[in-house]
Design an enzyme around this catalytic site. Structure first.
Site, PDB file in Angstrom:
ATOM      1  N   ARG A 175       0.795  -1.212   0.000  1.00  0.00           N
ATOM      2  CA  ARG A 175       0.000   0.000   0.000  1.00  0.00           C
ATOM      3  C   ARG A 175       0.838   1.276   0.000  1.00  0.00           C
ATOM      4  O   ARG A 175       0.698   2.111  -0.880  1.00  0.00           O
ATOM      5  CB  ARG A 175      -0.948   0.022   1.207  1.00  0.00           C
ATOM      6  CG  ARG A 175      -1.858   1.250   1.231  1.00  0.00           C
ATOM      7  CD  ARG A 175      -2.727   1.316   2.468  1.00  0.00           C
ATOM      8  NE  ARG A 175      -3.666   0.212   2.525  1.00  0.00           N
ATOM      9  CZ  ARG A 175      -4.516   0.026   3.529  1.00  0.00           C
ATOM     10  NH1 ARG A 175      -4.512   0.857   4.553  1.00  0.00           N
ATOM     11  NH2 ARG A 175      -5.351  -0.991   3.518  1.00  0.00           N
ATOM     12  N   HIS A 222      -8.174  -3.776  -7.778  1.00  0.00           N
ATOM     13  CA  HIS A 222      -7.948  -3.049  -6.526  1.00  0.00           C
ATOM     14  C   HIS A 222      -9.276  -2.837  -5.792  1.00  0.00           C
ATOM     15  O   HIS A 222      -9.879  -1.757  -5.877  1.00  0.00           O
ATOM     16  CB  HIS A 222      -7.288  -1.689  -6.842  1.00  0.00           C
ATOM     17  CG  HIS A 222      -6.647  -1.027  -5.658  1.00  0.00           C
ATOM     18  ND1 HIS A 222      -5.475  -1.460  -5.100  1.00  0.00           N
ATOM     19  CD2 HIS A 222      -7.033   0.044  -4.930  1.00  0.00           C
ATOM     20  CE1 HIS A 222      -5.148  -0.681  -4.090  1.00  0.00           C
ATOM     21  NE2 HIS A 222      -6.086   0.245  -3.957  1.00  0.00           N
ATOM     22  N   TYR A 270     -17.204  13.551 -14.092  1.00  0.00           N
ATOM     23  CA  TYR A 270     -17.085  14.727 -14.957  1.00  0.00           C
ATOM     24  C   TYR A 270     -15.766  14.772 -15.721  1.00  0.00           C
ATOM     25  O   TYR A 270     -15.708  15.286 -16.838  1.00  0.00           O
ATOM     26  CB  TYR A 270     -17.199  16.012 -14.118  1.00  0.00           C
ATOM     27  CG  TYR A 270     -18.511  16.150 -13.402  1.00  0.00           C
ATOM     28  CD1 TYR A 270     -19.717  16.244 -14.100  1.00  0.00           C
ATOM     29  CD2 TYR A 270     -18.565  16.184 -12.014  1.00  0.00           C
ATOM     30  CE1 TYR A 270     -20.926  16.361 -13.439  1.00  0.00           C
ATOM     31  CE2 TYR A 270     -19.767  16.309 -11.330  1.00  0.00           C
ATOM     32  CZ  TYR A 270     -20.943  16.397 -12.051  1.00  0.00           C
ATOM     33  OH  TYR A 270     -22.136  16.514 -11.391  1.00  0.00           O
TER      34      TYR A 270
END
Length: 746
Positions: A30, A76, A121
C-alpha cells in the site's frame, strides 16, 4: 451442528500476529513504492488498467469513472474516492514532475489540489511519459501474479525504462515507517546512470555532480547548501529547503514562483494576518494577479520606496510559507522485496540491475520468438518445395497433420502452420518472401545472441535507450539550486516605521501617544479630576516603560498605544499593578540608555532602560522600596563620567555628587544617595522628594510652592558633597522643596 475443530490461541499471540500481518500488508502492498517502477500498487494498477482500456497518449479521452470502475472491479477492491485521488495526483503537473496521466476537465489547482471535479465529470488518458513504464510490458519482461479473485493476471511490477522512483518521487506513511522521496530531473538522472554504466566504481560525489539535488515541478529556488544535499544523498535522510522566487518591478515585489505544494492564497492570507495585527506596517497592499500566462504572480506593495525590499522579503521568508522545508526519507521496497532506506548510489545501482535484467528478459523473449518463427519458416519452405505432394496429402488423408509430420519429419507446430496456409499464399512469390524473411531473422538472431552473451553490449543497449528517452521526455531543470543567506524575521520594533512620538501620562494613570515632539501636553484635555503628570519623547519603534510607586516597571510597544486625539486609556487595562499603587513615570528611548532610579527613602542605583523591560502584565520588580516609602520618577543619565546627581529632601536639604559614585545594578534597593534621619520610622517627617541629573554646565532649578530658585553651576557647586551625606540647607524660603529639575543656561 458444526463439529469443526476450534483452534485456541492466547490473545497476546493472536493480536501480535494480526497486527504484524496488517503492518506487512500496509508496508509492502500500500504505502511504499517499489524501486523497479517507482509505483505503489494502486498507482501501478491504475496505469495498467488504463493501458488495457487502450487509453494510450494517442487515444481519445475516456471518463475517469470508467477507469476507476475497471481498477476497482478487476485489480484493486478498495474505496473509489481514494483510488480516484491517487489517479488525480498522477495527472496534476504541479504535483508530479513527469505526469503519468493526461487529464481533461477540472483536475485541481496549485492553490487547492483537492478541488478537482468528481470522476463522472473528468476525462483521462495516459501521458506520453507513461509509455516508458508500459512499452515493454508484453515482451516477457515482468512476472505476472493473479488478481485478488484469481480470475485475471496483473503485472507484479512494470518494466520501467527510466528510474521513475527518482523522477517523480512519492510520499507515504506505513506502519512504523514512512517515505518521502523528492522528484528529480530526467536528464540529470539519465546522465548519472550513463556515467555509472561506464564507471561502475563511481563514487557518490561523482554521481552528485550529475544530480546536484531534487527538481520539483515549480521554479522556486532550492537553497539547501551543497554539503547538506551530499549528506542527504549519502544517508538517505535529510531535508530540503525551498524559497519563493521574486522580482522587483516599479517599486513592487512580484512573487513569480512558490515552493512545491504551497498555496498562493494561503501565503497572501498569512501576510494579510500580519498586516491586520499591525506586525507588518512595511506593506500597504497585496494583490493576486495570477492568470493563465502567469500561473504565479503575487504582488506585494511596500508602504514607501524607502522600504528595504530584500529585508522585507527575508522577514516574509522566515514567517510565511514563502520558504518551506521538506523532509526527505529515501525509503522504498528493493528488488529483494524488503523495505530499506537507500542512498542515491544504491538506488541507481540497484535500478540498473533491474534494467539489465529487464533488457535481458526482453531480448531473450525476442530471441525465442525469432527461433519459433524460423522453425515455422523452415516448415513452410518444405511445404513449398513439395507443394504438390502436400496438397495431395491434405486432399486424400483423413488425418493430414500426422501424415505430414511422418512424411517430412515436421514438428507439430510446423505441421499446424502448413495446414493454416491460405490458398492465395501458395504463389511462387510467397516462397521468395519466406526466404527473405528467414535471412533477416537469422541476422537478427545472431545479433541477439551476441548481445545476450556480452554484458558490454547489453550496457550499450541500455545507454542508447537512456539517451533516447532523455532526449524525448527530458527537459531543463525547473528548481534552480542557489546559495542564499538564512532568512530571519525582523523584530517587531525594527520593522516598524521610526517616527518621532510623544507619550503622555496623566496623574490617574491614563496614557496616550502623539506623533512628533512639538506637542504641549498641558494643552490636552483630561478627564474630570485628572491632569497632566509627565511625558516622554522617543521613536515609534521603541519600547515604552512605565514605573509605579512600588518600584515595579511595565513595558509595551509604543506604537500600540492609543492616539492623543482622544483622552487615551487607563494603564490598568493593560497591566496588573499592586493595589494602592499609582503610575509615577513613563520612560522612552534607546534600550542601552542609562537611568537612575531611587526611592524617597534615599536609596537608588544606576540601570539601563533595557533592564526595565517586563515580559508580562504583572510587571517586573526593579526597585525594592522600604515599607512606607515609594519610588521616585527615574531620570536619564547623559554622561555617567561627567554628570552629577542632585537630590533634595522635603525639609530643604540638597546634595550634589558625581553620579558615577552610584553603582550599576539590574535590580535591588540600591545604595544610599542622601542620609535621612529616622528613615526606618514608618511615620516619617523627612524624605527625599526629587532627584535630577545635571550636566556640568546646566542650571539647577528648585521649586517650592510658587517660588523657584535658580542655581547656576557656580552656585550648586556649594552643595556638593560625598554620596550618602546629609546635604546642605537651602535658603530660608526653600525649606519645603516640591521638586528639582534642570535647565540649560539659555
Amino acid at each position: 451442528m458444526n463439529n469443526a475443530p476450534v483452534e485456541h490461541m492466547p490473545m497476546q499471540e493472536y493480536t501480535e500476529k494480526a497486527y504484524l500481518d496488517y503492518s506487512m500488508y500496509v508496508i509492502l502492498d500500500r504505502a511504499l513504492p517499489n524501486i523497479c517502477d517507482g509505483l505503489k500498487p494502486v498507482q501501478r494498477r491504475i496505469v495498467y488498467a488504463m493501458s488495457e482500456l487502450g487509453l494510450k497518449a494517442t487515444a481519445k479521452f475516456k471518463k475517469s469513472a470508467r477507469t476507476i470502475g475497471d481498477v476497482l472491479g478487476k485489480f484493486h477492491p478498495h474505496g473509489d474516492s481514494a483510488c480516484y485521488e491517487a489517479m488525480v495526483l498522477m495527472a496534476q503537473p504541479f504535483s508530479y514532475r513527469y505526469t503519468l496521466i493526461e487529464g481533461q476537465g477540472n483536475w485541481g489547482s496549485p492553490d487547492d489540489p483537492k478541488s478537482f471535479a468528481a470522476m463522472r465529470y473528468t476525462e483521462s488518458r495516459l501521458s506520453a511519459y507513461a509509455d516508458t513504464l508500459l512499452s515493454e510490458l508484453g515482451h516477457g519482461t515482468v512476472d505476472w501474479i493473479p488478481n485478488f479473485d484469481g480470475t485475471l493476471d496483473e503485472p507484479a511490477k512494470l518494466p520501467a525504462r527510466l528510474p521513475n522512483i527518482l523522477l517523480n518521487g512519492t510520499t507515504g506513511i506505513a506502519v512504523g515507517m514512512a517515505t518521502d522521496i523528492p522528484p528529480h530531473n530526467l536528464r540529470e538522472v539519465a546522465a548519472a546512470l550513463i556515467h555509472l554504466l561506464d564507471h561502475p566504481d563511481a563514487t557518490l560525489k561523482e554521481i552528485c555532480d550529475f544530480v546536484p539535488g531534487p527538481d520539483y515541478p515549480t521554479e522556486a529556488e532550492i537553497i539547501t547548501p551543497r554539503s547538506e544535499l551530499l549528506s542527504l544523498y549519502r544517508t538517505g535522510n535529510g531535508s530540503v529547503r525551498m524559497r519563493a522566487r521574486y522580482a522587483i518591478e516599479a517599486d513592487e515585489i512580484i512573487i513569480q514562483a512558490l515552493p512545491h505544494q504551497v498555496s498562493g492564497a494561503k501565503v497572501l492570507e498569512q501576510i494579510a494576518e500580519q498586516m491586520q495585527t499591525k506586525k507588518l506596517p512595511l506593506v500597504s497592499d497585496l494583490r493576486d494577479e495570477s492568470d493563465h500566462e502567469n500561473p504565479t504572480r503575487l504582488v506585494i506593495v511596500p508602504r514607501s520606496n524607502r522600504v528595504d525590499m530584500d529585508m522585507l522579503m527575508a522577514h516574509l521568508f522566515a514567517t510565511t510559507e514563502l520558504e518551506r522545508t521538506y523532509r526527505i526519507n529515501l525509503n522504498m521496497i528493493g528488488m529483494n522485496g524488503r523495505p530499506q532506506v537507500k542512498n542515491l548510489l544504491e538506488i541507481l545501482t540497484e535500478w540498473l540491475e533491474y534494467r539489465l535484467s529487464t533488457v535481458r528478459r526482453r531480448l531473450q523473449f525476442r530471441l525465442d520468438q525469432v527461433d519459433y518463427r524460423l522453425r515455422i519458416l523452415a516448415g513452410l519452405l518444405i511445404a513449398y518445395l513439395n507443394l504438390d505432394e502436400v496438397i495431395e496429402i491434405i486432399r486424400k488423408e483423413d488425418e493430414p497433420k500426422a501424415t505430414l509430420i511422418k512424411r517430412f519429419t515436421l514438428s507439430d507446430e510446423q505441421a499446424e502452420a502448413i495446414l493454416e496456409i491460405k490458398l492465395r499464399h501458395l504463389a511462387r512469390l510467397e516462397e521468395m518472401q519466406i526466404k527473405k524473411e528467414e535471412k533477416a531473422l537469422r541476422e537478427e538472431k545472431d545479433e541477439l545472441e551476441k548481445t545476450l552473451r556480452s554484458n558490454a553490449k547489453l550496457k550499450t543497449v541500455i545507454r542508447k535507450e537512456l539517451e533516447t528517452d532523455a532526449e524525448k521526455y527530458g527537459d531543463a531543470r525547473r528548481s534552480p539550486i542557489v546559495k542564499r543567506a538564512e532568512a530571519q524575521a525582523i523584530s517587531e520594533t525594527a520593522i516598524l516605521p521610526t517616527e518621532p512620538m510623544t507619550i503622555i501620562l496623566s496623574e490617574m494613570g491614563w496614557v496616550r501617544a502623539a506623533k512628533g515632539h512639538d506637542l504641549d501636553p498641558t494643552s490636552l484635555s483630561y478627564k474630570a479630576g485628572d491632569r497632566f503628570q509627565c511625558a516622554a519623547q522617543g521613536r515609534s519603534n521603541q519600547i515604552a516603560v512605565f514605573m509605579d510607586s512600588t518600584g515595579r516597571t511595565y513595558s509595551v510597544a509604543a506604537h500600540t498605544l492609543p492616539s492623543a486625539r482622544g483622552q487615551g486609556e487607563p494603564l490598568t487595562g493593560r497591566f496588573s499593578p499592586p493595589p494602592d499603587s499609582s503610575f509615577i513615570a513613563v520612560l522612552f528611548g534607546e534600550a542601552n540608555q542609562s537611568i537612575v532610579v531611587a526611592s524617597d527613602a534615599g536609596y537608588g542605583f544606576r540601570v539601563t532602560l533595557e533592564d526595565l523591560y517586563a515580559k508580562n502584565k504583572n510587571g517586573k520588580k526593579l526597585l525594592n522600596v522600604p515599607n512606607g516609602s515609594k519610588a521616585l520618577a527615574p531620570r536619564f543619565i547623559h554622561h555617567a563620567d561627567s554628570d552629577y546627581l542632585a537630590a533634595a529632601t522635603n525639609t530643604g536639604h540638597l546634595l550634589v555628587f558625581p553620579i558615577k559614585e552610584l553603582p550599576v545594578l539590574t535590580k535591588g534597593k540600591g545604595n544610599k544617595i542622601l542620609s535621612i534621619p529616622n528613615s526606618k520610622v514608618v511615620a516619617r517627617e523627612e524624605m527625599m522628594v526629587a532627584i535630577a541629573v545635571l550636566k556640568p554646565e546646566q542650571l539647577l532649578l528648585v521649586k517650592s510652592g510658587n517660588k523657584q530658585l535658580k542655581l547656576k553651576p557656580t552656585d550648586w557647586q556649594h552643595y556638593r558633597g560625598d554620596r550618602g551625606r546629609r546635604g546642605y540647607k537651602l535658603p530660608r524660603a526653600f525649606q519645603k522643596v516640591d521638586a528639582v529639575f534642570t535647565a540649560d543656561k539659555s
